[in-house]
Design a protein around this motif. Sequence first.
Motif, PDB file in Angstrom:
ATOM      1  N   VAL A 109       0.862  -1.194   0.000  1.00  0.00           N
ATOM      2  CA  VAL A 109       0.000   0.000   0.000  1.00  0.00           C
ATOM      3  C   VAL A 109       0.889   1.231   0.000  1.00  0.00           C
ATOM      4  CG1 VAL A 109      -1.754   1.304   1.241  1.00  0.00           C
ATOM      5  CG2 VAL A 109      -1.862  -1.197   1.167  1.00  0.00           C
ATOM      6  N   ASN A 110       0.802   2.000  -1.070  1.00  0.00           N
ATOM      7  CA  ASN A 110       1.674   3.154  -1.253  1.00  0.00           C
ATOM      8  C   ASN A 110       0.965   4.456  -0.870  1.00  0.00           C
ATOM      9  OD1 ASN A 110       4.339   4.083  -2.463  1.00  0.00           O
ATOM     10  ND2 ASN A 110       2.907   5.356  -3.594  1.00  0.00           N
ATOM     11  N   LEU A 111       1.694   5.341  -0.188  1.00  0.00           N
ATOM     12  CA  LEU A 111       1.221   6.698   0.066  1.00  0.00           C
ATOM     13  C   LEU A 111       1.900   7.607  -0.943  1.00  0.00           C
ATOM     14  CD1 LEU A 111      -0.269   8.842   1.821  1.00  0.00           C
ATOM     15  CD2 LEU A 111       1.828   8.979   3.195  1.00  0.00           C
ATOM     16  N   HIS A 112       1.094   8.208  -1.822  1.00  0.00           N
ATOM     17  CA  HIS A 112       1.615   9.071  -2.890  1.00  0.00           C
ATOM     18  C   HIS A 112       1.139  10.491  -2.653  1.00  0.00           C
ATOM     19  CE1 HIS A 112       3.125  10.008  -6.904  1.00  0.00           C
ATOM     20  NE2 HIS A 112       2.002  10.680  -7.118  1.00  0.00           N
ATOM     21  N   PHE A 113       2.015  11.467  -2.866  1.00  0.00           N
ATOM     22  CA  PHE A 113       1.696  12.847  -2.491  1.00  0.00           C
ATOM     23  C   PHE A 113       1.060  13.636  -3.630  1.00  0.00           C
ATOM     24  CE2 PHE A 113       5.186  11.675   0.492  1.00  0.00           C
ATOM     25  CZ  PHE A 113       4.395  11.645   1.631  1.00  0.00           C
ATOM     26  N   SER A 114      -0.084  13.151  -4.082  1.00  0.00           N
ATOM     27  CA  SER A 114      -0.959  13.879  -5.000  1.00  0.00           C
ATOM     28  C   SER A 114      -2.338  13.241  -4.927  1.00  0.00           C
ATOM     29  CB  SER A 114      -0.438  13.831  -6.441  1.00  0.00           C
ATOM     30  OG  SER A 114      -0.763  12.596  -7.064  1.00  0.00           O
ATOM     31  N   CYS A 115      -3.305  13.871  -5.554  1.00  0.00           N
ATOM     32  CA  CYS A 115      -4.638  13.282  -5.667  1.00  0.00           C
ATOM     33  C   CYS A 115      -4.684  12.518  -6.989  1.00  0.00           C
ATOM     34  CB  CYS A 115      -5.715  14.364  -5.617  1.00  0.00           C
ATOM     35  SG  CYS A 115      -5.781  15.258  -4.053  1.00  0.00           S
ATOM     36  N   LEU A 116      -4.335  11.259  -6.943  1.00  0.00           N
ATOM     37  CA  LEU A 116      -4.281  10.447  -8.158  1.00  0.00           C
ATOM     38  C   LEU A 116      -5.639  10.407  -8.853  1.00  0.00           C
ATOM     39  CD1 LEU A 116      -2.081   7.512  -6.824  1.00  0.00           C
ATOM     40  CD2 LEU A 116      -1.404   9.258  -8.493  1.00  0.00           C
ATOM     41  N   PRO A 117      -5.606  10.405 -10.223  1.00  0.00           N
ATOM     42  CA  PRO A 117      -4.465  10.164 -11.113  1.00  0.00           C
ATOM     43  C   PRO A 117      -3.641  11.399 -11.475  1.00  0.00           C
ATOM     44  CG  PRO A 117      -6.448  10.323 -12.417  1.00  0.00           C
ATOM     45  CD  PRO A 117      -6.881  10.453 -10.979  1.00  0.00           C
ATOM     46  N   ALA A 118      -3.853  12.511 -10.815  1.00  0.00           N
ATOM     47  CA  ALA A 118      -3.021  13.683 -11.098  1.00  0.00           C
ATOM     48  C   ALA A 118      -1.604  13.461 -10.565  1.00  0.00           C
ATOM     49  CB  ALA A 118      -3.623  14.927 -10.442  1.00  0.00           C
ATOM     50  N   TRP A 119      -0.640  13.842 -11.336  1.00  0.00           N
ATOM     51  CA  TRP A 119       0.771  13.884 -10.956  1.00  0.00           C
ATOM     52  C   TRP A 119       1.316  12.530 -10.511  1.00  0.00           C
ATOM     53  CZ3 TRP A 119       1.990  17.717 -13.538  1.00  0.00           C
ATOM     54  CH2 TRP A 119       1.294  18.933 -13.491  1.00  0.00           C
ATOM     55  N   ARG A 120       1.169  11.550 -11.399  1.00  0.00           N
ATOM     56  CA  ARG A 120       1.866  10.282 -11.204  1.00  0.00           C
ATOM     57  C   ARG A 120       3.354  10.492 -11.478  1.00  0.00           C
ATOM     58  NH1 ARG A 120      -1.663   5.841 -14.649  1.00  0.00           N
ATOM     59  NH2 ARG A 120      -3.627   5.996 -13.485  1.00  0.00           N
ATOM     60  N   GLY A 121       4.203   9.934 -10.631  1.00  0.00           N
ATOM     61  CA  GLY A 121       5.632  10.035 -10.888  1.00  0.00           C
ATOM     62  C   GLY A 121       6.420  10.477  -9.678  1.00  0.00           C
ATOM     63  N   ALA A 122       7.677  10.835  -9.930  1.00  0.00           N
ATOM     64  CA  ALA A 122       8.652  11.049  -8.858  1.00  0.00           C
ATOM     65  C   ALA A 122       8.530  12.394  -8.159  1.00  0.00           C
ATOM     66  CB  ALA A 122      10.066  10.897  -9.420  1.00  0.00           C
TER      67      ALA A 122
END
Length: 316
Positions: free
Chosen positions: A104-117
């Motif tokens: 389970v990944n915590l990603h710092f955007s509101c996906l699908p906006a700004w996928r990537g590094a």
Amino acid sequence: MRLVFAGTPEVALPSLEAIIGSHHELVGVVTRPDAPAGRGRTLQPSPVARRAGEVGVPVLTPAHPREAGFQAALRDLAPDCCPVVAYGALVPRSALEIPRLGWVNLHFSCLPAWRGAAPVQRALWAGDEVTGATTFRLVEELDAGPTFGVMTERIRPEDTAGDLLARLAEGGAGLLLATLDGLADGTVEARPQPEEGLSWAPKITVAQAAVDWSRPALAIDHQVRACTPAPGAWSTWAGERLKLGPVRVDPDRESLPPGELAATKQAVHVGTATQPVRLGLVQPCGRRPMAAADWARGVRAGAGARLGEGRPDDPR
């Protein structure tokens, strides 16, 4: 649940601390191998590795998670789930399939906006007013897995990437823990990401951080804040790179040609395609950061002086 946490930099620490303080059992940590750091460039463990060592949690540091030895060690830990925050390597399917509830990944955007590094940096550069963080199930395709939860965060007018990322890391830790709790009791369900709203957030290179003074002032403001603290926005002066801290758009100043300096004892303004911007801190090559007015006095930036002429390797 039995958890193995995967993360590397300081931004992952709030989530690691939330898990340490939870009712879940942290049985291991996966992080990137020791890397050169500091003036001496000596090998140092990652912030996540140091914190795990302090609390006596086993640390795995594979060169790549596809390594058979790493995957065997992960199986031995028998995790129910692997929470991930800024680990820094793509996880292959063979490793993704080890925990019964996945990664389970915590990603710092509101996906699908700004996928990537670089989601926080790209949101700032684009001038977004709101961003956030999302928890999702890790799949082989980059940041494309089904989502569990989302939080939103308003972007403040003077936010740098460092400021905004720090807030998202704190708020996102609570979101990640809530997602793990929901997985444990079966109250959360993964939902496919919507097809609309997809955007990409590749890493910002040093070359891309160079300021083009012929762009509008607001665009330059967004760029500089997005590149602070890393990789650092910059321009050139006398053939050398001049690193720039956040600037301030000054609509009350008279217009200046793009790149032209107007220096007083108190302030330094630079012309853009629209209003001038006021420089904050600057950092000449090999020097410490200093107030722009102090720098301008030292280099005797007189009338007609310009930033951005030539390249750092150009002696002009």
